[in-house]
Scaffold this motif. Structure first.
Motif, PDB file in Angstrom:
ATOM      1  N   ASN A  10       0.793  -1.228   0.000  1.00 45.70           N
ATOM      2  CA  ASN A  10       0.000   0.000   0.000  1.00 45.70           C
ATOM      3  C   ASN A  10       0.832   1.289   0.000  1.00 45.70           C
ATOM      4  N   ASN A  11       2.153   1.158   0.123  1.00 45.45           N
ATOM      5  CA  ASN A  11       2.940   2.403   0.097  1.00 45.45           C
ATOM      6  C   ASN A  11       3.314   2.733  -1.348  1.00 45.45           C
ATOM      7  N   LYS A  12       4.466   3.364  -1.581  1.00 45.96           N
ATOM      8  CA  LYS A  12       4.822   3.670  -2.975  1.00 45.96           C
ATOM      9  C   LYS A  12       4.905   2.373  -3.782  1.00 45.96           C
ATOM     10  N   ASN A  13       4.761   2.487  -5.089  1.00 49.23           N
ATOM     11  CA  ASN A  13       4.714   1.297  -5.940  1.00 49.23           C
ATOM     12  C   ASN A  13       3.590   0.361  -5.492  1.00 49.23           C
ATOM     13  N   LYS A  14       2.406   0.927  -5.389  1.00 46.85           N
ATOM     14  CA  LYS A  14       1.233   0.187  -4.913  1.00 46.85           C
ATOM     15  C   LYS A  14       0.906  -0.955  -5.866  1.00 46.85           C
ATOM     16  N   TYR A  61      -5.186  -1.888  -7.363  1.00 48.25           N
ATOM     17  CA  TYR A  61      -4.294  -0.870  -7.938  1.00 48.25           C
ATOM     18  C   TYR A  61      -4.029  -1.100  -9.434  1.00 48.25           C
ATOM     19  N   LYS A  62      -4.663  -2.102  -9.987  1.00 49.40           N
ATOM     20  CA  LYS A  62      -4.497  -2.431 -11.417  1.00 49.40           C
ATOM     21  C   LYS A  62      -3.057  -2.830 -11.766  1.00 49.40           C
ATOM     22  N   VAL A  63      -2.293  -3.155 -10.745  1.00 51.15           N
ATOM     23  CA  VAL A  63      -0.903  -3.596 -10.937  1.00 51.15           C
ATOM     24  C   VAL A  63      -0.710  -4.883 -10.137  1.00 51.15           C
ATOM     25  N   LEU A  64      -0.135  -5.876 -10.803  1.00 49.41           N
ATOM     26  CA  LEU A  64       0.088  -7.165 -10.135  1.00 49.41           C
ATOM     27  C   LEU A  64       1.549  -7.586 -10.302  1.00 49.41           C
TER      28      LEU A  64
END
Ligand code: SF4
Length: 234
Positions: A10-14, A61-64
């Motif tokens: 949950n921090n940067k680079n979520k 976050y649409k990033v996996l």
């Protein structure tokens, strides 16, 4: 011990992150790594496990990020297809995989496959240090003496491993600078105790925490895992 195979950063680079299982790292020689022990030769069992882990992904976050204690090539075809299905279903636009140098030629095809579905693949590789002699004599990483520019032809991101005897403030900072110069992101892992003979060095870790962590912790393109290693990023 039961491994935690799904997490949300949950921090940067979520991103969401899944630890899947393949048929094992093909290099398996890195002196500091025991993560490669997380493998199974049974394709069906791996797929069943991987599917259950991937079903946790909600696309917040649409990033996996997919890691598997090796390289993406160790994953079975059904798992790769299911990753694609989950990404499409959850509208994931960016997908991170890990890959060892020896599989670099397979990266373009992987990127091409996912691009068909509108998914941008980023590849991370465990380079650990750009000091060739240290990397190959001590870490036994299996990467030839090539310039970082050559590495960056294949890899978008690199992992660095800090906190072992022989490293200094200067050597660690040089690795950070080189990583930032040639790659989109770097991920710094601090050595922790594991089953290998490579031990964390308290003095080196103290130097890192007191000097470099403070200096670089807020950089948007640097991830730092203080109490964890990299799950054996290829
Ligand atoms: S660090 Fe990566 S490449 Fe090296 S043995 Fe472990 S899983 Fe394999």
């Amino acid at each position: 011990m039961e491994l935690n195979r799904y997490s949300v950063i949950n921090n940067k680079n979520k991103r969401e992150i899944v630890l899947l299982r393949g048929n094992g790292c093909k290099w398996r020689k890195c002196s500091f790594c025991d993560y490669h022990l997380d493998f199974d030769n049974n394709v069906y069992k791996n797929y069943k496990l991987n599917k259950s882990v991937l079903d946790n992904v909600i696309g917040i976050y649409k990033v996996l990020e997919v890691i598997n204690s090796g390289s993406f090539v160790d994953l079975d075809k059904d798992t790769l297809m299911y990753i694609k299905d989950i990404c499409v279903l959850r509208k994931i636009h960016t997908l991170h995989f890990e890959c060892h140098w020896i599989h670099r030629e397979t990266i373009p095809d992987l990127k091409k496959y996912f691009r068909k579905y509108g998914i941008n693949v980023k590849i991370k590789s465990g380079i650990e240090t750009f000091d060739y002699l240290f990397r190959e004599k001590y870490f036994i990483k299996g990467i030839p003496n090539v310039h970082p520019l050559e590495m960056a032809k294949y890899f978008d991101e690199v992992c660095l491993l800090f906190g072992v005897k022989g490293q200094t403030e200067k050597s660690m900072e040089m690795d950070i600078h080189t990583g930032l110069k040639y790659f989109e992101r770097i991920c710094i892992n601090i050595m922790t105790e594991n089953k290998t003979p490579v031990k964390p060095d308290k003095d080196v870790i103290k130097i890192f925490k007191e000097k470099l962590y403070k200096k670089y912790q807020n950089y948007e393109n640097i991830d730092i895992l203080i109490d964890n290693t990299d799950f054996g990023v290829g």
